[in-house]
Design an enzyme around this catalytic site. Structure first.
Site: not given
Ligand code: SUG
Length: 447
Positions: A19, A22, A28, A137-138, A174, A250, A364, A370
């Site tokens: 979607a 991020s 993403s 979303h997170r 995070e 991150h 993503n 991750c």
């Molecule tokens: O938080 N992607 C996550 C990826 C997390 C990766 N985690 C670590 N590096 N530990 C984020 O950006 C994308 C969802 C979307 O675009 O549909 C997303 O949430």
């Protein structure tokens, strides 16, 4: 007593989709609106879990969350039956619907920060779910994450659970994606390295200009306090704002550690030499500390982001040798695969590289590291973990059948408005809580 590191991987949820949610996460945004395969994503994740189990590691499963999150849609003013709530959101606020459908809880490196019992004031394993405030979303994850962690690590004699930090960007947290523990052995007191992107209460300090710094120093300090860590065994390092601006959202996109190894890119941090000296001093000299710095001339920051060289898992095999668990994107890059081939020939504890395909998650921005939450445990603490969440041959085949039964092969944006998807998700999760012996951790199970 025997101590080891267990990895708890996020099981990809039935609504996995692209979607573009991020900002600051290059993959993403560049895959936004492509269609996804939840079934393939879940199976890729399960295969990685099984592979680590087969390497002799303790491997666990962390359950996904209920999506679409209709409770949040109701909080935002959408009314009626669940199907009506979804239909209204699809029409009036499609971007909000996309956000409440994300399967982002799969990236369990962001689920929480964990301090093992050897480091904490009361000799318990401490858990603080991450508030993930920077992305809407997170930010919907921490309450359910806390419930699931409590259902996995139940015994208060061994496990202490904290509430996530206040939901505000000042305390943006995070989780373990920005936390590494270095130690001579898992059961010995280690140095906990907390990495942050910015100072919340001091705007004169360096900060990125293009993309957000999600995690603050003040959040790191709060977690260290909650976990009862001693200041002599904690180091705080700031991420280089320039690499955040290039897409390192991150720290685990640019550095990873395990036991006496820290593997990082030359551009990862601010004030690198002073901070690494502090780390060396606090680590002590019981064992050699291997600081493996990757130079720009070997692998550029952009190649590291593209391949996720540092979003690898560095694990200690039962033999005592270390292995790197890397995504196949690393194998496909000449610069990175030759770097890794040379690395395992050098005098460091890392002796092996294994490549796995987690492309559905990678698109993503989620690599092997991750997808996992690390928990260092003693044998006795492991006995206290809910045994149903631990991977073995039987659980692997049960979960693959469960995925085949409940997951769609394809999801595109339009499918998110289909009210059937919520029903499918709920029946899948209801069955999953029985398989994993979690009890009623989901809100739909409590009414
Ligand atoms: O938080 N992607 C996550 C990826 C997390 C990766 N985690 C670590 N590096 N530990 C984020 O950006 C994308 C969802 C979307 O675009 O549909 C997303 O949430």
């Amino acid at each position: 007593m025997n101590f080891f590191e267990a990895n708890f991987d996020g099981l990809v949820g039935p609504t996995h989709n692209y979607a573009g949610l991020s900002v600051g996460n290059v993959a993403s945004l560049s895959n936004a609106k492509n269609s996804s395969s939840p079934r393939q994503a879940a199976k890729q994740g399960l295969s990685k879990m099984k592979a680590l189990h087969d390497l002799g590691m303790v491997q666990g499963v962390l359950a996904p969350q209920e999506r679409p999150d209709v409770y949040t849609l109701r909080r935002l003013g959408f009314t009626g039956t669940d199907a009506q709530v979804i239909a209204k959101a699809a029409k009036q606020a499609p971007a909000v619907l996309r956000a409440v459908c994300s399967a982002s809880s799969m990236w369990t490196a962001n689920a929480a920060t964990i301090s093992p019992s050897a480091d904490t004031h009361d000799g318990k394993v401490h858990f603080t779910p991450a508030n993930l405030t920077n992305k809407f979303h997170r930010s919907l994850e921490p309450v359910t994450t806390g419930r699931i962690l409590q259902a996995m690590f139940r015994d208060p004699a061994h496990f202490a659970h904290h509430t996530h930090l206040p939901d505000n960007d000042h305390f943006g947290d995070e989780g373990a994606a920005n936390h590494t523990r270095l130690c001579s052995a898992y059961g010995k007191r280690g140095v906990e390295l907390f990495v942050f992107g910015r100072y919340a209460f001091d705007s004169s300090q360096p900060a990125p200009k293009r993309f957000p710094a999600r995690h603050t120093l003040e959040a790191c300090e709060a977690v260290a306090r909650l976990h009862g860590l001693s200041g002599e065994h904690v180091v705080y390092m700031q991420q280089n704002p320039d690499v955040i601006d290039q897409g390192v959202f991150h720290n685990d996109v640019i550095a990873v550690g395990n036991q006496n190894v820290l593997f990082y890119h030359q551009q990862a941090f601010v004030d690198t030499q002073n901070k690494l000296n502090e780390l060396r001093r606090k680590f002590g000299n019981e064992t050699d500390l291997h600081l493996i710095e990757v130079k720009d001339s070997d692998v550029s920051v952009s190649e590291a982001i593209k391949t996720y060289l540092f979003n690898t898992q560095v694990i200690t095999l039962p033999s005592g040798e270390m292995a790197i668990i890397a995504p196949t994107e690393c194998q496909e890059s000449h610069a990175v695969s030759s770097y890794l081939a040379a690395l395992v020939q050098q005098h460091t504890p890392i002796r092996h590289v294994h490549y796995y395909d987690v492309k559905q998650s990678m698109r993503n921005g989620g690599g092997p590291a991750c997808l996992r939450l690390r928990v260092a445990l003693s044998e006795q603490e492991k006995q206290a973990v809910n045994p149903n969440v631990l991977m073995n041959d039987a659980l692997f085949s049960t979960l693959n059948q469960w995925v085949d039964k409940h997951y769609r092969d394809q999801i595109s944006e339009a499918d998110l408005a289909d009210p059937q998807l919520l029903d499918e998700s709920r029946s899948a999760l209801d069955e999953l809580t029985q398989i994993l012996g979690l009890g009623s951790v989901y809100q739909f199970q409590q009414v």
